[in-house]
Design a protein around this motif. Structure first.
Motif, PDB file in Angstrom:
ATOM      1  N   PHE A  83      50.168  56.706  36.673  1.00  0.00           N
ATOM      2  CA  PHE A  83      49.166  56.242  35.725  1.00  0.00           C
ATOM      3  C   PHE A  83      47.918  57.106  35.909  1.00  0.00           C
ATOM      4  O   PHE A  83      47.370  57.175  37.009  1.00  0.00           O
ATOM      5  CB  PHE A  83      48.869  54.764  35.950  1.00  0.00           C
ATOM      6  CG  PHE A  83      50.016  53.885  35.542  1.00  0.00           C
ATOM      7  CD1 PHE A  83      50.050  53.320  34.272  1.00  0.00           C
ATOM      8  CD2 PHE A  83      51.069  53.640  36.408  1.00  0.00           C
ATOM      9  CE1 PHE A  83      51.107  52.525  33.882  1.00  0.00           C
ATOM     10  CE2 PHE A  83      52.138  52.849  36.026  1.00  0.00           C
ATOM     11  CZ  PHE A  83      52.155  52.287  34.763  1.00  0.00           C
ATOM     12  N   TYR A 127      37.512  51.812  34.583  1.00  0.00           N
ATOM     13  CA  TYR A 127      38.948  51.708  34.853  1.00  0.00           C
ATOM     14  C   TYR A 127      39.261  51.527  36.331  1.00  0.00           C
ATOM     15  O   TYR A 127      40.432  51.453  36.709  1.00  0.00           O
ATOM     16  CB  TYR A 127      39.673  52.963  34.327  1.00  0.00           C
ATOM     17  CG  TYR A 127      39.610  53.061  32.839  1.00  0.00           C
ATOM     18  CD1 TYR A 127      40.495  52.351  32.037  1.00  0.00           C
ATOM     19  CD2 TYR A 127      38.637  53.832  32.212  1.00  0.00           C
ATOM     20  CE1 TYR A 127      40.422  52.415  30.659  1.00  0.00           C
ATOM     21  CE2 TYR A 127      38.557  53.907  30.832  1.00  0.00           C
ATOM     22  CZ  TYR A 127      39.449  53.196  30.061  1.00  0.00           C
ATOM     23  OH  TYR A 127      39.371  53.256  28.705  1.00  0.00           O
ATOM     24  N   GLN A 152      41.422  48.397  37.202  1.00  0.00           N
ATOM     25  CA  GLN A 152      42.785  48.564  36.702  1.00  0.00           C
ATOM     26  C   GLN A 152      43.554  49.557  37.577  1.00  0.00           C
ATOM     27  O   GLN A 152      44.714  49.317  37.928  1.00  0.00           O
ATOM     28  CB  GLN A 152      42.743  49.055  35.248  1.00  0.00           C
ATOM     29  CG  GLN A 152      44.084  49.103  34.596  1.00  0.00           C
ATOM     30  CD  GLN A 152      44.004  49.559  33.153  1.00  0.00           C
ATOM     31  OE1 GLN A 152      44.871  50.290  32.731  1.00  0.00           O
ATOM     32  NE2 GLN A 152      42.992  49.151  32.397  1.00  0.00           N
ATOM     33  N   ALA A 153      42.892  50.664  37.947  1.00  0.00           N
ATOM     34  CA  ALA A 153      43.533  51.668  38.801  1.00  0.00           C
ATOM     35  C   ALA A 153      43.905  51.056  40.151  1.00  0.00           C
ATOM     36  O   ALA A 153      45.006  51.302  40.676  1.00  0.00           O
ATOM     37  CB  ALA A 153      42.614  52.873  38.989  1.00  0.00           C
ATOM     38  N   CYS A 175      44.528  47.869  40.839  1.00  0.00           N
ATOM     39  CA  CYS A 175      45.629  46.913  40.634  1.00  0.00           C
ATOM     40  C   CYS A 175      46.968  47.641  40.509  1.00  0.00           C
ATOM     41  O   CYS A 175      47.968  47.212  41.101  1.00  0.00           O
ATOM     42  CB  CYS A 175      45.389  46.067  39.387  1.00  0.00           C
ATOM     43  SG  CYS A 175      44.102  44.829  39.577  1.00  0.00           S
ATOM     44  N   ILE A 176      46.980  48.721  39.758  1.00  0.00           N
ATOM     45  CA  ILE A 176      48.214  49.487  39.569  1.00  0.00           C
ATOM     46  C   ILE A 176      48.665  50.096  40.891  1.00  0.00           C
ATOM     47  O   ILE A 176      49.849  50.077  41.233  1.00  0.00           O
ATOM     48  CB  ILE A 176      48.023  50.547  38.469  1.00  0.00           C
ATOM     49  CG1 ILE A 176      47.973  49.849  37.103  1.00  0.00           C
ATOM     50  CG2 ILE A 176      49.111  51.604  38.508  1.00  0.00           C
ATOM     51  CD1 ILE A 176      47.634  50.743  35.944  1.00  0.00           C
ATOM     52  N   LYS A 177      47.702  50.618  41.641  1.00  0.00           N
ATOM     53  CA  LYS A 177      48.021  51.202  42.951  1.00  0.00           C
ATOM     54  C   LYS A 177      48.542  50.124  43.900  1.00  0.00           C
ATOM     55  O   LYS A 177      49.521  50.337  44.625  1.00  0.00           O
ATOM     56  CB  LYS A 177      46.783  51.877  43.522  1.00  0.00           C
ATOM     57  CG  LYS A 177      47.070  52.856  44.604  1.00  0.00           C
ATOM     58  CD  LYS A 177      45.823  53.649  44.936  1.00  0.00           C
ATOM     59  CE  LYS A 177      46.221  54.887  45.694  1.00  0.00           C
ATOM     60  NZ  LYS A 177      45.128  55.807  45.880  1.00  0.00           N
ATOM     61  N   ASN A 178      47.911  48.943  43.886  1.00  0.00           N
ATOM     62  CA  ASN A 178      48.357  47.828  44.738  1.00  0.00           C
ATOM     63  C   ASN A 178      49.746  47.334  44.363  1.00  0.00           C
ATOM     64  O   ASN A 178      50.452  46.767  45.193  1.00  0.00           O
ATOM     65  CB  ASN A 178      47.366  46.672  44.686  1.00  0.00           C
ATOM     66  CG  ASN A 178      46.086  46.984  45.435  1.00  0.00           C
ATOM     67  OD1 ASN A 178      46.045  47.863  46.280  1.00  0.00           O
ATOM     68  ND2 ASN A 178      45.014  46.273  45.100  1.00  0.00           N
ATOM     69  N   ALA A 179      50.137  47.549  43.108  1.00  0.00           N
ATOM     70  CA  ALA A 179      51.471  47.153  42.656  1.00  0.00           C
ATOM     71  C   ALA A 179      52.531  48.187  43.043  1.00  0.00           C
ATOM     72  O   ALA A 179      53.711  47.999  42.759  1.00  0.00           O
ATOM     73  CB  ALA A 179      51.464  46.937  41.144  1.00  0.00           C
ATOM     74  N   PHE A 190      52.439  51.613  42.253  1.00  0.00           N
ATOM     75  CA  PHE A 190      52.551  52.782  41.381  1.00  0.00           C
ATOM     76  C   PHE A 190      51.579  53.869  41.819  1.00  0.00           C
ATOM     77  O   PHE A 190      50.521  53.579  42.388  1.00  0.00           O
ATOM     78  CB  PHE A 190      52.247  52.407  39.924  1.00  0.00           C
ATOM     79  CG  PHE A 190      53.287  51.527  39.306  1.00  0.00           C
ATOM     80  CD1 PHE A 190      54.456  52.062  38.783  1.00  0.00           C
ATOM     81  CD2 PHE A 190      53.093  50.157  39.258  1.00  0.00           C
ATOM     82  CE1 PHE A 190      55.411  51.241  38.212  1.00  0.00           C
ATOM     83  CE2 PHE A 190      54.047  49.328  38.690  1.00  0.00           C
ATOM     84  CZ  PHE A 190      55.213  49.874  38.166  1.00  0.00           C
ATOM     85  N   THR A 247      48.766  56.712  41.120  1.00  0.00           N
ATOM     86  CA  THR A 247      47.677  56.896  40.167  1.00  0.00           C
ATOM     87  C   THR A 247      47.063  58.272  40.377  1.00  0.00           C
ATOM     88  O   THR A 247      47.181  58.870  41.442  1.00  0.00           O
ATOM     89  CB  THR A 247      46.571  55.834  40.331  1.00  0.00           C
ATOM     90  OG1 THR A 247      45.998  55.944  41.633  1.00  0.00           O
ATOM     91  CG2 THR A 247      47.106  54.427  40.101  1.00  0.00           C
ATOM     92  N   ARG A 274      45.905  56.155  30.826  1.00  0.00           N
ATOM     93  CA  ARG A 274      45.196  54.882  30.671  1.00  0.00           C
ATOM     94  C   ARG A 274      43.711  55.198  30.650  1.00  0.00           C
ATOM     95  O   ARG A 274      43.086  55.282  31.704  1.00  0.00           O
ATOM     96  CB  ARG A 274      45.507  53.936  31.839  1.00  0.00           C
ATOM     97  CG  ARG A 274      46.923  53.462  31.908  1.00  0.00           C
ATOM     98  CD  ARG A 274      47.282  52.508  30.823  1.00  0.00           C
ATOM     99  NE  ARG A 274      46.364  51.385  30.816  1.00  0.00           N
ATOM    100  CZ  ARG A 274      46.037  50.708  29.724  1.00  0.00           C
ATOM    101  NH1 ARG A 274      46.541  51.029  28.557  1.00  0.00           N
ATOM    102  NH2 ARG A 274      45.204  49.712  29.797  1.00  0.00           N
TER     103      ARG A 274
END
Length: 137
Positions: A3, A19, A22-23, A25-29, A31, A33, A61
């Motif tokens: 992302f 952002y 959001q960045a 959260c995506i990293k914690n999930a 993915f 970045t 994003r």
């Protein structure tokens, strides 16, 4: 899957403040970045930090881009050996109302499109519609 977010203007290694949550959260999930300076897209010096793994898919994003800037973004991504999840044609088809409005005309009120160069005062009289333009003093 990576992302990609616009970078902070003052700290090009971090996501823009709009952002950053959001960045994170995506990293914690789980993915990956990355960030890119949108301001340097047209200079030929724009880089993705960290660089995507060749063969990976990149999801942008960030702020809405002009067709030319999206094309530059795709070029930077492809120069790393990665590819975009959303092609330029798909981006233009889905991000610009004038391109997808014909698909929803039966479900929405009539919408008219005007060029930024149109004379709104003349259009107001021709269409019988009220077009309101605010002027800053």
């Amino acid at each position: 899957m990576i992302f990609l977010f616009p970078s902070d203007y003052f700290n090009p290694k971090k996501a823009d403040a709009a952002y950053s949550e959001q960045a994170a959260c995506i990293k914690n999930a789980g993915f990956a970045t990355g960030v890119i300076s949108l301001e340097s897209l047209g200079t030929g010096s724009s880089k993705i930090i960290p660089a995507p793994t060749p063969g990976s898919k990149v999801v942008y994003r960030g702020w809405m881009l002009s067709p030319g800037d999206y094309e530059l973004l795709v070029s930077v991504i492809e120069s790393t050996g990665a590819s975009v999840l959303t092609s330029k044609a798909e981006y233009l088809a889905t991000h610009y109302l004038i391109n997808w409005y014909p698909l929803i005309t039966d479900f929405t009120p009539e919408t008219k499109f005007y060029s930024v160069d149109d004379d709104f005062w003349t259009l107001d009289k021709k269409t019988g519609s009220r077009i309101v333009c605010e002027q800053n003093e």
